[in-house]
Motif scaffolding. Sequence first.
Motif, short mmCIF file in Angstrom:
data_model
loop_
_atom_site.label_atom_id
_atom_site.label_comp_id
_atom_site.label_asym_id
_atom_site.label_seq_id
_atom_site.Cartn_x
_atom_site.Cartn_y
_atom_site.Cartn_z
N VAL A 1 15.52 8.54 25.05
CA VAL A 1 16.69 8.91 24.57
C VAL A 1 17.04 8.69 23.43
O VAL A 1 16.37 7.66 22.79
CB VAL A 1 17.83 8.26 25.83
CG1 VAL A 1 17.66 8.61 27.14
CG2 VAL A 1 17.31 6.72 25.67
N SER A 2 18.05 9.12 22.65
CA SER A 2 18.49 8.75 21.31
C SER A 2 18.91 7.47 21.37
O SER A 2 19.87 7.02 22.17
CB SER A 2 19.31 9.79 20.70
OG SER A 2 20.71 9.87 21.42
N ILE A 3 18.39 6.60 20.49
CA ILE A 3 19.13 5.41 20.44
C ILE A 3 19.74 5.31 19.10
O ILE A 3 19.49 5.62 18.02
CB ILE A 3 17.73 4.29 19.88
CG1 ILE A 3 16.70 4.34 21.33
CG2 ILE A 3 18.28 2.64 19.89
CD1 ILE A 3 17.40 3.86 22.70
N ASP A 4 20.93 4.65 19.19
CA ASP A 4 21.78 4.57 18.12
C ASP A 4 21.35 3.69 17.28
O ASP A 4 20.45 2.87 17.54
CB ASP A 4 23.31 4.09 18.56
CG ASP A 4 24.09 4.99 19.27
OD1 ASP A 4 23.63 6.17 19.50
OD2 ASP A 4 25.03 4.58 20.21
N GLU A 5 21.69 3.40 16.00
CA GLU A 5 20.85 2.66 15.15
C GLU A 5 20.88 1.22 15.72
O GLU A 5 21.77 0.38 16.07
CB GLU A 5 22.10 2.54 13.79
CG GLU A 5 21.47 1.54 12.47
CD GLU A 5 22.21 1.87 11.42
OE1 GLU A 5 22.23 0.73 10.44
OE2 GLU A 5 23.12 2.81 11.05
#
Length: 105
Positions: free
Chosen positions: A93-97
């Motif tokens: 999944v895309s991880i926020d900064e």
Amino acid sequence: MVTLEIAGKAVAVTNAEEGQALELFLSESFKDDLKSFKSEGRSLWDGSAALTTRPASEDEIDAFYEALDEEDEVDDNDEDYDDGLDIDVVFLVSIDEIDDAAASG
């Protein structure tokens, strides 16, 4: 390869052996990371949803190698880089900064 699911959603994949993957994914430091990491503004794990592991699918394995290939391109520019680790984890999944100070490992 082994995939970590949170409440039935595939979140991460590792090239660790099954026993190592289970130990890693269920370690307190990794759980702390899961609680601190955000995807689309929401915590990856609420601390209570079920964490399960299973064999990785072909698509997840492909995503794992694609992510490592991209990382290798960056690492090739850093001659001093060598973490010495044989186990890699790739988030599906895309991880926020990520705040490096908040990540435990």
